[in-house]
Structure formats: C-alpha cells, structure tokens
Design an enzyme around this catalytic site. Structure first.
Site, short mmCIF file in Angstrom:
data_model
loop_
_atom_site.label_atom_id
_atom_site.label_comp_id
_atom_site.label_asym_id
_atom_site.label_seq_id
_atom_site.Cartn_x
_atom_site.Cartn_y
_atom_site.Cartn_z
N ARG A 255 0.88 -1.17 0.00
CA ARG A 255 0.00 0.00 0.00
C ARG A 255 0.91 1.21 0.00
O ARG A 255 1.72 1.39 0.91
CB ARG A 255 -0.90 0.00 1.24
N HIS B 48 -7.38 0.80 -6.42
CA HIS B 48 -7.59 -0.06 -5.24
C HIS B 48 -8.25 -1.37 -5.74
O HIS B 48 -9.41 -1.65 -5.44
CB HIS B 48 -8.47 0.66 -4.22
N GLN C 295 -10.10 -4.05 -3.46
CA GLN C 295 -11.40 -3.61 -2.94
C GLN C 295 -12.50 -3.85 -3.98
O GLN C 295 -13.59 -4.33 -3.65
CB GLN C 295 -11.33 -2.13 -2.57
N ASP D 290 -17.26 7.01 -1.28
CA ASP D 290 -16.00 6.88 -0.54
C ASP D 290 -15.76 8.22 0.18
O ASP D 290 -16.46 9.21 -0.09
CB ASP D 290 -14.87 6.59 -1.56
N CYS E 109 -16.25 1.35 0.71
CA CYS E 109 -15.06 0.54 1.02
C CYS E 109 -14.64 0.65 2.48
O CYS E 109 -13.93 -0.21 2.99
CB CYS E 109 -13.92 0.89 0.07
N ARG F 299 -13.28 -8.99 1.57
CA ARG F 299 -11.87 -8.74 1.27
C ARG F 299 -11.05 -9.98 1.60
O ARG F 299 -10.14 -10.36 0.87
CB ARG F 299 -11.35 -7.55 2.11
N1 NVA Z 1 -10.01 6.40 -1.38
C1 NVA Z 1 -9.62 6.03 -0.02
C2 NVA Z 1 -9.84 4.58 0.20
C3 NVA Z 1 -9.50 4.10 1.59
C4 NVA Z 1 -9.63 2.61 1.73
C5 NVA Z 1 -8.16 6.41 0.19
O1 NVA Z 1 -7.35 6.24 -0.73
O2 NVA Z 1 -7.82 6.87 1.29
N1 CP Z 2 -11.15 -0.39 2.50
C1 CP Z 2 -9.88 -0.44 2.91
O1 CP Z 2 -8.94 -0.66 2.14
O2 CP Z 2 -9.73 -0.26 4.25
P1 CP Z 2 -8.37 -0.03 5.05
O3 CP Z 2 -7.84 1.32 4.68
O4 CP Z 2 -8.77 -0.11 6.50
O5 CP Z 2 -7.40 -1.11 4.67
#
Ligand code: NVA
Ligand code: CP
Length: 314
Positions: A111, A138, A141, A227, A267, A295
């Site tokens: 990540r 992502h 997800q 989101d 998500c 997930r």
């Molecule tokens: N769009 C959000 C998703 C978090 C799981 C982010 O990138 O922070």
């Molecule tokens: N939806 C998701 O990826 O959650 P986290 O940021 O908690 O991993």
C-alpha cells in the site's frame, strides 16, 4: 541460494485489468469456494509454508487484517513492514527494497502513494506483487465489491453502478471493472474532482456516463457506492474538499431514485454525515459489512491464483 522463484510466469495484480475477465471470474468463483469452506471451519492450506510480506506506507485496518488473517488461514505466514519501521523511511530505493524482499518471501502486498512506486517495485521483484491501494487504484477492494454484488444480486453484467463523490482510486478501478465485466458506471463528482479524460480516454456510454447532479447518477442504479471526500495523502485539501463535496452525500433521497432493490456499498472507513448519511450506511440496503468481510475471501483466492495458477475444484 536465494528463495525459489515462481515456476509459472510471474504475475502481478497492480491494476484490476492485470487479470483477464476469465481470470477475474475464476478468482471470484474460487473465493466462493474458499468462503464456503471457511464458514464450515474446513482447513484450506493451499499456501502451506509460503510467506507474504506486506508493506504499508499508509494506514490500514481492513487490508492489513484481511491479508494477514488470510495468509495464515491458507497455511502460510506474514511479515508486516511500514515506512517508519523499515529502511524505506530512510530513503532506501524502492528497487533495492524489492530486490531484497523478493529473494526472501513468496509474495508481496504493498500500500503506497503513486502507482509508479508499486510498478517500480514490481519491475524489480522476483515474486508476485499485489496492490493494496495506491493513489490511482484499489483493485482488491473492487474485487471484493463485485464478489459482494454477485453474492447478493447475481451477475453484475449489464447492471448500473453509481459512483457518488471523488474521482479517486476507487472510481478509476470501478471504471476498469466496468470495461472488463460489461456493466455501466455512472459517475457524479464535483468540478475539479471528476475523472481525468487524459487518463481514461473516451469510454462509450454503455460503460461510463458522467453527471453533474448526483441524484441523476443514482437514477435506476443497481448499486450506489461512495468513498471518503479526502483520501489518504490528500489531507492538506481537507477544508477545500469539505466545501466542494457538501452536496455529494449519499442519503435516503438518492437511494429512493435508485432501483428498488439497489444495494449500498462503501469501502470504509466511512464518515457518517459527510459522504453518506447514517440512515443509508446503517440501513437495510447497505451491505458494507459483507463487503468488508469479502476482502478476506477474495484476497485468499487472489494470492492462491498468483502463486499456484488455476486449481481444480475444492
Ligand atoms: N479512497 C480512499 C480509500 C480508503 C480505503 C483512500 O485512498 O484513502
Ligand atoms: N477499505 C480499505 O482498504 O480499508 P483499510 O484502509 O482499513 O485497509
């Protein structure tokens, strides 16, 4: 001696379209089998002795727990790294990190920030690399979201998904999924936060329709999803975004114009009263907890697929 490398061709999952439509279908079917066994407490140790390294350069709850629990449930083990507790935080090049980690483990999940960062890692990795979220995509997800839709409503082909809010990593991944799996994506985002045409080209109306008014985007949709207004890495824009997104809150009124049996997904993490009203996310059309749980199941199927390829039944 270094760790053994893959026997088959090396595959990564950096974007949704890194798998073919048939492979996505295989992973979804396999996830159902793995989920069924999990619910019956049947062991499924197809990755016995395999090791997953997880690299987090941003915070996480679901991604960490689902990958970590999933790998142990498959009979393997996990190493958890963050920027702060590894040499990544002291400027070791990502290419060198990839060369080293991938000699020691069987699989890597990352990540991070820019997609180019995970691409650079993958280009120097001996083992499969999975995108656990970047600024651009992502894909894990969306795999879980589509699995969840199918579980509740059957095939997503020909259906309409309404994306309400930021043209962010989730939205771009939904678009790839729509192109590959044959459904229509309605997107409504405020000015300045729409999908970038330079990135997406001109998909046909059967794949993408954009709306200024979020109510119009929800019209007849089989799934309404949203989101956070501010994704990780964009916190400096928080105040500006709160103003721009004020009308992009999925509420009961929006759900009322969607299809009568429309589902709601998010998500997570969610901010009730911002991008979604409490009565929607905690209401009867919401499947967010199934979505989060899934997930686990889809990522187990994905890790298995990247390491072992397609397997016959059980
Ligand atoms: N769009 C959000 C998703 C978090 C799981 C982010 O990138 O922070
Ligand atoms: N939806 C998701 O990826 O959650 P986290 O940021 O908690 O991993």
């Amino acid at each position: 001696m270094s760790a053994p490398t893959q026997t088959g061709p090396l595959r990564h999952f950096l974007q949704f379209r890194d798998l073919s439509s048939n492979e996505i279908q295989y992973v979804l079917d396999r996830a159902q089998l793995i989920k069924n066994k999990f619910k019956r407490y049947q062991p499924h140790h197809t990755l016995h002795d395999r090791n997953l390294a997880m690299v987090f350069e941003k915070a996480s709850t679901r991604t960490r727990v689902s990958f970590e629990a999933g790998m142990y449930q498959l009979g393997g083990s996990v190493i958890h790294l963050t920027t702060g507790d590894s040499q990544l935080g002291r400027s070791e090049p990502i290419e060198d990190t990839a060369r080293v980690i991938s000699r020691m483990v069987d699989l890597v999940m990352i990540r991070t920030f820019e997609q180019t960062r995970i691409e650079r890692f993958a280009a120097h990795s001996r083992v499969p690399v999975i995108n656990g979220l970047t600024n651009e995509y992502h894909p894990c997800q969306i795999l879980a979201d589509i699995f969840t839709f199918i579980e509740h409503r059957g095939s997503i082909k020909g259906k309409t998904v309404a994306w309400i809010g930021d043209g962010n990593n989730m939205a771009y991944t939904w678009l790839q999924a729509a192109e590959m799996l044959g459904f229509t994506l309605h997107v409504s985002a405020p000015n300045g936060y729409k999908l970038d045409r330079a990135r997406i080209g001109n998909p046909p109306e059967s794949i993408l329709r954009e709306f200024d008014d979020p109510m119009q985007a929800c019209q007849g949709a089989h799934l309404v999803t949203t989101d956070v207004w501010t994704s990780m890495g964009y916190e400096a824009e928080n105040e500006e975004r709160r103003k721009a997104f004020a009308d992009w809150c999925v509420d009961a009124e929006m759900m009322a114009v969607a299809a009568p049996d429309a589902l709601f997904m998010h998500c997570l993490p969610a901010h009730r009263g911002e991008e979604v009203a409490g009565e929607v996310i905690d209401g009867p059309q919401s499947v967010v907890w199934d979505e989060a749980e899934n997930r686990l199941h889809v990522q187990k199927a994905l890790m298995e697929f990247l390491l072992l390829g397609q397997l016959p039944g059980n």
